[in-house]
Design an enzyme around this catalytic site. Structure first.
Site, mmCIF file in Angstrom:
data_model
loop_
_atom_site.group_PDB
_atom_site.id
_atom_site.type_symbol
_atom_site.label_atom_id
_atom_site.label_comp_id
_atom_site.label_asym_id
_atom_site.label_seq_id
_atom_site.Cartn_x
_atom_site.Cartn_y
_atom_site.Cartn_z
ATOM 1 N N PRO A 107 6.290 14.316 2.366
ATOM 2 C CA PRO A 107 6.087 15.017 0.746
ATOM 3 C C PRO A 107 5.380 14.622 0.236
ATOM 4 O O PRO A 107 4.933 13.397 -0.410
ATOM 5 C CB PRO A 107 7.565 15.213 0.586
ATOM 6 N N CYS A 108 4.724 15.409 -0.924
ATOM 7 C CA CYS A 108 3.581 14.968 -1.849
ATOM 8 C C CYS A 108 4.502 14.358 -2.799
ATOM 9 O O CYS A 108 5.185 15.485 -4.186
ATOM 10 C CB CYS A 108 2.956 16.606 -2.198
ATOM 11 N N GLN A 109 4.256 13.296 -3.280
ATOM 12 C CA GLN A 109 5.510 12.520 -5.015
ATOM 13 C C GLN A 109 4.679 11.899 -5.237
ATOM 14 O O GLN A 109 3.198 11.723 -5.610
ATOM 15 C CB GLN A 109 6.780 11.920 -3.874
ATOM 16 N N TYR A 111 2.803 8.860 -5.485
ATOM 17 C CA TYR A 111 3.431 7.370 -4.417
ATOM 18 C C TYR A 111 2.813 6.127 -5.827
ATOM 19 O O TYR A 111 2.766 4.991 -5.017
ATOM 20 C CB TYR A 111 2.332 7.603 -3.994
ATOM 21 N N ASN A 153 -0.696 16.998 4.303
ATOM 22 C CA ASN A 153 0.207 16.997 2.938
ATOM 23 C C ASN A 153 -0.748 18.619 2.728
ATOM 24 O O ASN A 153 -1.230 18.928 2.878
ATOM 25 C CB ASN A 153 -0.074 16.212 2.952
#
Length: 437
Positions: A107-109, A111, A153
């Site tokens: 998932p794109c979160q 970081y 992603n």
């Protein structure tokens, strides 16, 4: 609801398969954040002479739902053996089999790194951020960590967060560098290479120090890697990138420093572009355009026969006006709930119905359901307007027909909105097999 099980066990078949495997080179693979198995489908389609991919372990966990729809479908299609349906953060790395390749669409979160662990090379990222679970596996496997990574992603990863464009990707690259990996990346629009959906995603390939592919990044010049010698250049050709158009930057080793300071002086300037690679902490990146000599796909070629389309997917004359409104241009006065400030919200018109002679637009997770929407697909066939069926959504992601059967139509659409285009993985998988020593 019990899902149709497309996996059947036969002792003699397994014995024969094991005998065949002993004569071949199998690339042991684990699939993280597996969804309904897009990576696995692509890799299992890829093969080269005596080399093939064998998934030895997989993990899929959806924290927000009680029923694990994606995991259930995954098991119904591929079997229950070596599959984990639990929060990856609770999995002991020692329980994950040794493997050569790790794949996953994480998932794109955010970081960002909270702090480094004193007197060690470990790091503490935000709890629940799944990139750090990949990092944890690689770090704890040590010398037994996989030689190769294949990750996917959304393309905004290159520009996030908006206040420090590129910071998150810099953290990923720097953390992989600290673990001894060289990295290539490319933003790929599947339709640019003849596939049926306009879906832009970043794909990341990483190679451990000591592999031929890592040495290739180290020895070749940036223009060679980006144009001819890199995995992506060989798999998905681009128009020539010239030396003067390649941007280089060196990454800090300290991930906390990257978190706090990366691109702070020019936060709106892009640091990473559509194609690039990183070796020994130095990145080379450039904009690029696809170069495809083959045929292109059209949405109309992937539709079911109309006699097989359930009646609930057709749009009535009354409902059609609602769809036209959502798809049309409009200006709406809105009020900011915090400040009370009034402003005009505007949006342009969208093509309606969707063109059957071009690749489809991107499938979104909200594709399901009969209610009118701006972003759902609508086609017109024989003068009748309708939504796309689950089978058609599967085809646009290059999945087998009825791969997701067994759950509601809305859930099937959601799962396809979360999926990837299988053909991209298949092509990368084939090229990786060619390059393996």
């Amino acid at each position: 609801m019990k899902l149709p099980n497309l996996f059947t066990y036969n002792y003699k078949d397994e014995l024969n398969m094991n005998m065949q495997i002993s004569q071949l080179l199998s690339i042991r693979t684990i699939e993280l954040f597996a969804g309904v198995g897009g990576f696995r489908l692509g890799l299992e389609k890829a093969s080269l002479k005596n080399k093939f991919y064998r998934v030895v372990w997989s993990n899929q966990w959806e924290p927000s739902t009680k029923t694990q729809h994606a995991s259930d479908i995954y098991c119904a299609r591929f079997g229950y053996g070596n599959h984990s349906n639990e929060d990856i953060s609770t999995v002991d790395v020692a329980d994950i089999p040794e493997h050569d390749l790790l794949v996953g669409g994480f998932p794109c979160q955010d970081y960002s790194v909270a702090s480094t662990l004193k007197n060690s090379h470990g790091i503490i990222g935000k709890k629940g951020v799944l990139w750090w679970e990949i990092y944890r596996i690689l770090e704890q496997k040590k010398e037994k960590a996989p030689k190769y990574l294949m990750l996917e992603n959304v393309d905004r990863l290159l520009k996030s967060p908006a206040s420090q464009r590129g910071r998150d990707f810099a953290i990923i690259l720097s953390s992989l560098n600290s673990l001894g990996y060289g990295v290539e990346w490319r933003v790929i629009n599947a339709s640019d290479y003849g596939m049926p959906q306009r879906r832009r995603r970043i794909f990341i390939m990483a190679y451990k120090k000591g592999t031929k592919l890592h040495l290739n990044l180290k020895e070749k010049m940036p223009q060679e890697i980006l144009n001819k010698e890199g995995i992506f250049a060989k798999t998905f050709p681009i128009k020539t990138v010239y030396k003067e158009d390649i941007v280089s930057l060196e990454l800090a080793d300290d991930l906390v420093d990257i978190t706090n300071n990366f691109n702070k002086n020019s936060p709106k300037k892009n640091s990473f572009y559509e194609t690039g690679y990183m070796i020994d902490g130095v990145c080379y990146t450039a904009t690029c355009k696809a170069e495809h000599q083959g045929d292109f796909s059209a949405l109309g070629d992937f539709l079911q026969d109309e006699k097989d389309v359930p009646k609930e997917f057709y749009i009535t004359e009354e409902e059609l006006e609602k769809w036209k409104y959502h798809k049309g241009s409009k200006s709406i006065e809105r009020v900011n709930k915090t400040t009370g400030h009034k402003y005009l919200y505007s949006e342009g018109s969208m093509g309606f119905p969707d063109c059957l002679k071009k690749p489809s637009r991107t499938i979104i997770t909200g594709e399901g359901g009969a209610s009118a929407s701006r972003f759902k697909h609508v086609v017109c066939v024989d003068g009748r307007y309708r939504r796309l069926t689950p089978v058609e959504l599967e085809r646009l992601n290059m999945f087998p027909d009825n791969h997701t059967i067994g759950v509601s139509d809305s859930k099937r659409a959601f799962l396809m909105g979360n999926a990837l285009v299988v053909g991209v993985v298949e092509r990368l998988g084939n090229k990786l097999l060619e390059e393996l020593e």
